[in-house]
Design a protein around this motif. Structure first.
Motif, PDB file in Angstrom:
ATOM      1  N   ILE A   1      -3.499   0.010   9.618  1.00  0.00           N
ATOM      2  CA  ILE A   1      -2.871  -0.626   8.446  1.00  0.00           C
ATOM      3  C   ILE A   1      -1.769  -1.574   8.898  1.00  0.00           C
ATOM      4  O   ILE A   1      -1.683  -2.722   8.437  1.00  0.00           O
ATOM      5  N   GLU A   2      -0.918  -1.118   9.818  1.00  0.00           N
ATOM      6  CA  GLU A   2       0.229  -1.923  10.240  1.00  0.00           C
ATOM      7  C   GLU A   2      -0.173  -3.154  11.043  1.00  0.00           C
ATOM      8  O   GLU A   2       0.607  -4.098  11.150  1.00  0.00           O
ATOM      9  N   ASP A   3      -1.401  -3.186  11.578  1.00  0.00           N
ATOM     10  CA  ASP A   3      -1.895  -4.375  12.274  1.00  0.00           C
ATOM     11  C   ASP A   3      -2.152  -5.531  11.307  1.00  0.00           C
ATOM     12  O   ASP A   3      -2.279  -6.671  11.741  1.00  0.00           O
ATOM     13  N   HIS A   4      -2.233  -5.245  10.030  1.00  0.00           N
ATOM     14  CA  HIS A   4      -2.455  -6.275   9.010  1.00  0.00           C
ATOM     15  C   HIS A   4      -1.097  -6.685   8.444  1.00  0.00           C
ATOM     16  O   HIS A   4      -0.499  -5.955   7.651  1.00  0.00           O
ATOM     17  N   LYS A   5      -0.621  -7.850   8.882  1.00  0.00           N
ATOM     18  CA  LYS A   5       0.751  -8.283   8.579  1.00  0.00           C
ATOM     19  C   LYS A   5       0.988  -8.537   7.088  1.00  0.00           C
ATOM     20  O   LYS A   5       2.122  -8.527   6.645  1.00  0.00           O
ATOM     21  N   ASN A   6      -0.084  -8.776   6.330  1.00  0.00           N
ATOM     22  CA  ASN A   6       0.064  -9.010   4.893  1.00  0.00           C
ATOM     23  C   ASN A   6       0.187  -7.704   4.098  1.00  0.00           C
ATOM     24  O   ASN A   6       0.443  -7.733   2.896  1.00  0.00           O
ATOM     25  N   ILE A   7       0.036  -6.559   4.788  1.00  0.00           N
ATOM     26  CA  ILE A   7       0.086  -5.269   4.094  1.00  0.00           C
ATOM     27  C   ILE A   7       1.381  -4.545   4.458  1.00  0.00           C
ATOM     28  O   ILE A   7       1.682  -4.348   5.635  1.00  0.00           O
ATOM     29  N   THR A   8       2.129  -4.190   3.417  1.00  0.00           N
ATOM     30  CA  THR A   8       3.336  -3.381   3.594  1.00  0.00           C
ATOM     31  C   THR A   8       2.963  -1.955   3.249  1.00  0.00           C
ATOM     32  O   THR A   8       2.514  -1.684   2.137  1.00  0.00           O
ATOM     33  N   LEU A   9       3.140  -1.050   4.200  1.00  0.00           N
ATOM     34  CA  LEU A   9       2.790   0.362   3.987  1.00  0.00           C
ATOM     35  C   LEU A   9       4.033   1.151   3.611  1.00  0.00           C
ATOM     36  O   LEU A   9       5.060   1.050   4.269  1.00  0.00           O
ATOM     37  N   ILE A  10       3.920   1.923   2.547  1.00  0.00           N
ATOM     38  CA  ILE A  10       4.998   2.804   2.123  1.00  0.00           C
ATOM     39  C   ILE A  10       4.445   4.228   2.112  1.00  0.00           C
ATOM     40  O   ILE A  10       3.503   4.527   1.364  1.00  0.00           O
ATOM     41  N   LEU A  11       5.001   5.085   2.966  1.00  0.00           N
ATOM     42  CA  LEU A  11       4.596   6.482   3.000  1.00  0.00           C
ATOM     43  C   LEU A  11       5.463   7.256   2.020  1.00  0.00           C
ATOM     44  O   LEU A  11       6.675   7.251   2.138  1.00  0.00           O
ATOM     45  N   ASP A  12       4.823   7.866   1.048  1.00  0.00           N
ATOM     46  CA  ASP A  12       5.528   8.531  -0.038  1.00  0.00           C
ATOM     47  C   ASP A  12       5.356  10.045   0.084  1.00  0.00           C
ATOM     48  O   ASP A  12       4.330  10.510   0.538  1.00  0.00           O
TER      49      ASP A  12
ATOM     50  N   LEU B   1       0.856  -1.186   0.000  1.00  0.00           N
ATOM     51  CA  LEU B   1       0.000   0.000   0.000  1.00  0.00           C
ATOM     52  C   LEU B   1       0.891   1.235   0.000  1.00  0.00           C
ATOM     53  O   LEU B   1       1.628   1.466   0.955  1.00  0.00           O
ATOM     54  N   ILE B   2       0.838   1.981  -1.074  1.00  0.00           N
ATOM     55  CA  ILE B   2       1.643   3.190  -1.202  1.00  0.00           C
ATOM     56  C   ILE B   2       0.733   4.386  -0.945  1.00  0.00           C
ATOM     57  O   ILE B   2      -0.269   4.562  -1.635  1.00  0.00           O
ATOM     58  N   TRP B   3       1.081   5.177   0.055  1.00  0.00           N
ATOM     59  CA  TRP B   3       0.303   6.362   0.425  1.00  0.00           C
ATOM     60  C   TRP B   3       1.058   7.572  -0.084  1.00  0.00           C
ATOM     61  O   TRP B   3       1.996   8.032   0.549  1.00  0.00           O
ATOM     62  N   LYS B   4       0.646   8.055  -1.255  1.00  0.00           N
ATOM     63  CA  LYS B   4       1.279   9.240  -1.839  1.00  0.00           C
ATOM     64  C   LYS B   4       0.811  10.492  -1.107  1.00  0.00           C
ATOM     65  O   LYS B   4      -0.300  10.532  -0.606  1.00  0.00           O
ATOM     66  N   GLU B   5       1.667  11.507  -1.086  1.00  0.00           N
ATOM     67  CA  GLU B   5       1.373  12.771  -0.386  1.00  0.00           C
ATOM     68  C   GLU B   5       0.965  12.507   1.060  1.00  0.00           C
ATOM     69  O   GLU B   5       0.057  13.146   1.606  1.00  0.00           O
ATOM     70  N   SER B   6       1.658  11.563   1.696  1.00  0.00           N
ATOM     71  CA  SER B   6       1.321  11.191   3.074  1.00  0.00           C
ATOM     72  C   SER B   6       1.588  12.338   4.055  1.00  0.00           C
ATOM     73  O   SER B   6       0.909  12.437   5.077  1.00  0.00           O
ATOM     74  N   GLN B   7       2.535  13.222   3.751  1.00  0.00           N
ATOM     75  CA  GLN B   7       2.788  14.362   4.648  1.00  0.00           C
ATOM     76  C   GLN B   7       1.590  15.313   4.665  1.00  0.00           C
ATOM     77  O   GLN B   7       1.256  15.875   5.702  1.00  0.00           O
ATOM     78  N   LYS B   8       0.944  15.469   3.506  1.00  0.00           N
ATOM     79  CA  LYS B   8      -0.279  16.282   3.451  1.00  0.00           C
ATOM     80  C   LYS B   8      -1.358  15.630   4.320  1.00  0.00           C
ATOM     81  O   LYS B   8      -2.022  16.307   5.107  1.00  0.00           O
ATOM     82  N   SER B   9      -1.498  14.315   4.198  1.00  0.00           N
ATOM     83  CA  SER B   9      -2.489  13.589   5.001  1.00  0.00           C
ATOM     84  C   SER B   9      -2.170  13.687   6.485  1.00  0.00           C
ATOM     85  O   SER B   9      -3.069  13.821   7.318  1.00  0.00           O
TER      86      SER B   9
END
Length: 138
Positions: free
Chosen positions: A127-138, A68-76
């Protein structure tokens, strides 16, 4: 070299864009549009968002590896930061039932004292509680 004979095991890449939303309601709309295409219901709560992340009824299967790539995560992080979180808790306190007002007041007090989580922090934790999901803050 390992051969990948099954496409089901491939990691699913999903992108959410912080530029597409500026509050929690719009976040739910964005995440529902991306993860729940044609599913007939949308996330509208933190619990609902957590439920979607189990997979199996949206764009990825239960337990499937997801990036899961979260683009503009700093804005969020800013949009879903202190002010939005304070308003979120104050609205629940004003509404009263069915919310646990004492618990929400405690969370609000923690936030104000600088120890509590913002909505952004809470979403990241879910999101991080779901071990199958890799989070990338972009």
């Amino acid at each position: 070299m390992e051969s990948n004979t099954s496409n089901n095991n491939k990691k699913k890449m999903i992108v959410i864009n912080g530029g597409h939303f500026s509050d929690l309601t719009e976040f739910y709309e964005e995440i529902s549009n991306i993860l729940m295409k044609n599913a007939g219901w949308k996330a509208g709560t933190l619990d609902g968002f957590n439920d979607i992340l189990y997979g199996g009824f949206g764009v990825f299967e239960n337990g499937q590896e997801v990036e899961l790539i979260w683009k503009e995560s700093q804005k969020s992080k800013s949009d879903l930061g202190f002010n939005a979180t304070r308003e979120f808790y104050e609205r629940k306190i004003r509404q009263g039932k069915p919310f646990n007002i004492e618990l929400i007041q405690q969370k609000l007090d923690e936030l104000i004292s600088g120890k509590g989580q913002t909505l952004f922090d809470i979403l990241i934790e879910i999101i991080e509680d779901h071990k199958n999901i890799t989070l990338i803050l972009d």
